[in-house]
Design an enzyme around this catalytic site. Structure first.
Site, mmCIF file in Angstrom:
data_model
loop_
_atom_site.group_PDB
_atom_site.id
_atom_site.type_symbol
_atom_site.label_atom_id
_atom_site.label_comp_id
_atom_site.label_asym_id
_atom_site.label_seq_id
_atom_site.Cartn_x
_atom_site.Cartn_y
_atom_site.Cartn_z
ATOM 1 N N LYS A 1 37.681 49.069 -19.898
ATOM 2 C CA LYS A 1 36.546 49.052 -18.958
ATOM 3 C C LYS A 1 36.900 48.147 -17.765
ATOM 4 O O LYS A 1 38.042 48.143 -17.335
ATOM 5 C CB LYS A 1 35.266 48.627 -19.676
ATOM 6 C CG LYS A 1 35.060 49.436 -20.950
ATOM 7 C CD LYS A 1 33.711 49.299 -21.564
ATOM 8 C CE LYS A 1 33.663 50.181 -22.802
ATOM 9 N NZ LYS A 1 32.337 50.285 -23.397
ATOM 10 N N GLU B 1 29.327 55.583 -19.697
ATOM 11 C CA GLU B 1 28.997 54.617 -18.641
ATOM 12 C C GLU B 1 29.148 55.252 -17.265
ATOM 13 O O GLU B 1 28.419 54.934 -16.334
ATOM 14 C CB GLU B 1 29.867 53.354 -18.795
ATOM 15 C CG GLU B 1 29.396 52.510 -19.976
ATOM 16 C CD GLU B 1 30.479 51.700 -20.660
ATOM 17 O OE1 GLU B 1 31.571 51.511 -20.087
ATOM 18 O OE2 GLU B 1 30.231 51.258 -21.800
ATOM 19 N N ASN C 1 40.011 51.031 -24.529
ATOM 20 C CA ASN C 1 39.344 51.255 -23.243
ATOM 21 C C ASN C 1 38.896 49.888 -22.732
ATOM 22 O O ASN C 1 37.927 49.328 -23.233
ATOM 23 C CB ASN C 1 38.138 52.187 -23.438
ATOM 24 C CG ASN C 1 37.295 52.292 -22.178
ATOM 25 O OD1 ASN C 1 37.737 51.928 -21.089
ATOM 26 N ND2 ASN C 1 36.074 52.800 -22.323
ATOM 27 N N SER D 1 31.706 50.580 -30.957
ATOM 28 C CA SER D 1 31.768 49.379 -31.809
ATOM 29 C C SER D 1 32.783 49.491 -32.952
ATOM 30 O O SER D 1 32.537 48.994 -34.058
ATOM 31 C CB SER D 1 30.375 49.018 -32.342
ATOM 32 O OG SER D 1 29.493 48.760 -31.271
ATOM 33 N N GLY E 1 29.183 49.228 -27.416
ATOM 34 C CA GLY E 1 28.992 47.844 -26.973
ATOM 35 C C GLY E 1 27.757 47.189 -27.580
ATOM 36 O O GLY E 1 27.334 46.120 -27.145
ATOM 37 N N HIS F 1 33.082 59.373 -19.540
ATOM 38 C CA HIS F 1 32.574 58.286 -20.387
ATOM 39 C C HIS F 1 31.073 58.109 -20.120
ATOM 40 O O HIS F 1 30.616 58.277 -18.987
ATOM 41 C CB HIS F 1 33.332 56.989 -20.078
ATOM 42 C CG HIS F 1 33.030 55.907 -21.063
ATOM 43 N ND1 HIS F 1 31.888 55.152 -20.983
ATOM 44 C CD2 HIS F 1 33.688 55.482 -22.165
ATOM 45 C CE1 HIS F 1 31.874 54.296 -21.997
ATOM 46 N NE2 HIS F 1 32.958 54.479 -22.730
ATOM 47 N N GLU G 1 31.329 59.605 -28.783
ATOM 48 C CA GLU G 1 30.835 58.238 -28.611
ATOM 49 C C GLU G 1 29.316 58.262 -28.515
ATOM 50 O O GLU G 1 28.767 58.464 -27.420
ATOM 51 C CB GLU G 1 31.426 57.626 -27.334
ATOM 52 C CG GLU G 1 32.925 57.499 -27.361
ATOM 53 C CD GLU G 1 33.402 56.351 -26.503
ATOM 54 O OE1 GLU G 1 34.147 55.516 -27.021
ATOM 55 O OE2 GLU G 1 33.012 56.267 -25.320
HETATM 56 P P1 PGA Z 1 32.927 49.566 -27.692
HETATM 57 O O1 PGA Z 1 33.187 50.650 -26.521
HETATM 58 O O2 PGA Z 1 34.047 49.712 -28.675
HETATM 59 O O3 PGA Z 1 32.937 48.240 -26.992
HETATM 60 O O4 PGA Z 1 31.603 49.899 -28.299
HETATM 61 C C1 PGA Z 1 33.693 51.915 -26.808
HETATM 62 C C2 PGA Z 1 33.800 52.742 -25.545
HETATM 63 O O5 PGA Z 1 32.917 52.635 -24.682
HETATM 64 O O6 PGA Z 1 34.756 53.522 -25.363
#
Ligand code: PGA
Length: 248
Positions: free
Chosen positions: A11, A96, A9, A212, A172, A94, A166
């Site tokens: 982003k 976010e 992903n 992560s 992140g 997601h 998640e």
């Molecule tokens: P990350 O993001 O691996 O950077 O923690 C995962 C995601 O948001 O899908």
């Protein structure tokens, strides 16, 4: 038998030039294996990535789409537009999007209905925030997200979707859920799907862990019984790191 599925992903990272250079390097390292692999990229990179990955088996997905077929929704992208580009996958809900763009279980549900109509496979994201886990509410939160997201969707469709657990506190942040925590929730998600849709569906649905995931922890996460794959943010931006995760 569920095939492991690892999706990147990106982003809001990478220009088209950077995406093409990633794809060229990634292809040079990639060998077909039992692991399904893909990248969910920003809209403007989808065409270039699809071209680069054509014939390799590496799939390309979007990160969002609107639930309406078309209309006066400035800045939005419709399912038809993704269909025209042969984009098979789309991340939906997601955290976010939920946090910064006011997505709710209701809009997520509408998007899933639209994805169904357009043969787009959603990667439905669910997960609790830290305060909810600390209050012991994580299972209730995830169950209610699942029920809201899947309202009035058929068993046939749900057996084909991907669900990504998640935990928001692990995205992140460098803080990964322990393999046991991730496995426990992925297993719980499967039991909720079984309650709602029965055995056949819950045995087929792919459940990823995201938050992560990196080369150093992919093996132990992927070796857990209930975890079928990963949704990888930061560590999918570098070909070598992403490749190491795929070769867990
Ligand atoms: P990350 O993001 O691996 O950077 O923690 C995962 C995601 O948001 O899908």
């Amino acid at each position: 038998m569920r095939k492991p599925f690892i999706m990147g992903n990106w982003k809001m990272f990478k220009t088209t030039k950077e995406a093409v250079s990633f794809a060229k390097e990634f292809k040079s390292l990639y060998h077909k294996s039992d692991v399904k692999v893909g990248i969910c990229a920003p809209f403007t990179q989808l065409a270039a990535l699809s071209d680069e990955f054509y014939g390799t088996g590496i799939v390309v997905g979007a990160q969002n789409m609107h639930f309406e077929e078309s209309g006066a929704f400035t800045g939005e992208i419709s399912a038809d537009m993704l269909n025209e580009m042969d984009i098979e996958y789309c991340i939906i809900g997601h955290s976010e999007r939920r946090q910064y763009f006011n997505e709710t279980d209701d809009t997520v549900n509408k998007k899933l209905h639209t994805a169904f109509k357009h043969n787009i496979i959603p990667i439905l994201c669910v997960g609790e925030v830290l305060a909810q886990r600390e209050a012991g509410q994580e299972f209730n939160v995830v169950k209610s997200q699942l029920k809201g997201a899947l309202l009035n969707l058929s068993a046939e469709f749900v057996s084909k979707i991907v669900i990504a657990y998640e935990p928001v506190w692990a995205i992140g942040t460098g803080k990964t859920a322990t393999p046991e925590q991730a496995n426990e929730m992925c297993g719980y998600i499967r039991t909720v799907i079984e309650e709602l849709y029965g055995d056949d569906v819950s045995e087929n649905v792919i459940i990823q862990y995201g938050g992560s995931v990196k080369p150093g922890n992919a093996t132990e996460l992927m070796n857990m019984e209930e975890i079928d794959g990963a949704l990888v943010g930061g560590a999918s931006l570098k070909p070598a790191d992403f490749m190491q995760i795929i070769n867990f």
